[in-house]
Design a protein around this motif. Sequence first.
Motif, PDB file in Angstrom:
ATOM      1  N   GLU A  81     -28.516   9.522 -12.108  1.00 21.98           N
ATOM      2  CA  GLU A  81     -27.141   9.967 -12.358  1.00 21.98           C
ATOM      3  C   GLU A  81     -26.573   9.255 -13.590  1.00 21.98           C
ATOM      4  OE1 GLU A  81     -25.107  11.425  -8.279  1.00 21.98           O
ATOM      5  OE2 GLU A  81     -25.304   9.267  -8.432  1.00 21.98           O
ATOM      6  N   GLY A 140     -27.107   7.458  -7.752  1.00 20.57           N
ATOM      7  CA  GLY A 140     -28.478   7.961  -7.815  1.00 20.57           C
ATOM      8  C   GLY A 140     -29.178   7.442  -9.066  1.00 20.57           C
ATOM      9  N   ARG A 141     -30.480   7.232  -8.968  1.00 16.54           N
ATOM     10  CA  ARG A 141     -31.266   6.651 -10.061  1.00 16.54           C
ATOM     11  C   ARG A 141     -31.081   7.394 -11.380  1.00 16.54           C
ATOM     12  NH1 ARG A 141     -35.649   3.345 -10.990  1.00 16.54           N
ATOM     13  NH2 ARG A 141     -35.474   2.458  -8.922  1.00 16.54           N
TER      14      ARG A 141
END
Lengths: 416, 80
Positions: free
Chosen positions: A367, A364-365
């Motif tokens: 994370e 995820g962007r």
Amino acid sequence: MGRLRGLVCRECGHLYGIQPIHVCEFCFGPLEVAYDYDLIRSTVSREAIAAGPPTIWRYKALLPVDDEPIIETYAGFTPLVKAENLGRLLGLNELYVKNDTVNPTFSFKDRPVAIAATRARAFGFDTIACASTGNLAAAVAACGARASMRAVVFIPADLEQSKIINTAIYEPTLVAVTGNYDEVNRLCSEIADKYGWAFVNINVRPYYSEGSKTLAFEVAEQLGWRAPDHAIVPTGSGSMFTKIWKGFQELHKVGLIEAPATHMTVAQAAGCAPMVDAYDRRTLNVAPVKPATVAKSLAIGNPADGYYSLKIIKETGGHAVRVSDAEIVEGMKLLARTEGIFGETAGGVSVAVARKLAEGGHIGRDEVTVIYVTGNGLKTPEAVAEHLAPPITIAATMEAFEETLEQDHSGAAAVA
Amino acid sequence: MAKQRVKFTFPPNLITQPVIYNMGRQFDVVTNIRRANVTRDRGWVILEISGDVPEIERAVSWATSQGVRVDPIEGDIVAG
């Protein structure tokens, strides 16, 4: 009973005292250090750790040593770099590089070796030994020098000259063994059986391997006492991979971080990817392979911790990803040109795998993702030598320089 | 009398063959299996082989010649 409960068999659970053994007498399973976490929990704190030395020994409470004098080689507490440039390229806002290229002998191996040597000296050994094709050899030789212990290092006879120098400078007893990889392996196993030396990754392996936990401890502390969402780990034997996960879990057990929810990813070179092969086959049984990759420090065809690594991938929802030699070289170059870090081939593996995971939408962007870069590029310059632009040669005149500058757009842009 | 602890890895074509039994018959060694995992197409066995050193070496060479991969139980010892 103190902080150290003893050695426990990973297979049958049989408990042994703290001694220089590595295999269970009953089932021949590997042994692992067991701790009394309740006791540690009552004494350890973030503040106490922060007040410790800027080395692996700040985490002594979770390392397998007692009150014996430690061997301080100044390994560890390496930078965790927020990789803004690389992150932008990969579409990741929270990307970090654990830059372990800056250890005393330029790889993470200084961590486990300092612990193995400390423990070995406490057991009464005067000699530390290993068989290695590079990083471990240098770490053992240097630690031997620092600790005034004899170091015996076995290397394959056809090892590159640059790697021999990286070890020979510390003046260990350096033994070059002719024969193929399997023969060298078998001989070293027999030597370890016969001689009363502390072979770091054989008879003191349970202590040695614990050193890699510090790669988790540091990352968690440097992230403000939390485990990352993703850890991408270059993997050969699987020892470091399993210990990084153990490290995150331990920090939680002693109350220093929340329960880790890290997706643990094994990063391997396609030319030696027995764990990725097993992962793809959806089995925990690793079939040995013959390594053929530019990533020599990961060229472990029969990984001791393959099974345990695969279990962790499954347990944590991680991945096992392979990358080609060309992707590895590109990974090294990418890390260097975006973050100014020259990692060895194994670092190129991590970066290339991070890229694949990011492009595949597995991260995820926002994370928090940590790429482990565990050795210095100067150890393996030949891997990239042919892939770099040559320098621009000019005559010693201003005219020649400015003519070149005009042709070189990037240079011109920089000057402008 | 010496003892050697080894891991045998069997390719698919040897899974149904009594390799360890045959080794014990052909060579003067005692085999003692401690742990194993054998599936339809793959298998490994961790065992101790006891006997005189040259006889153990001959037995292991024979197993290798049959197609068994023989490794130290520690996995690869030569590290990066």
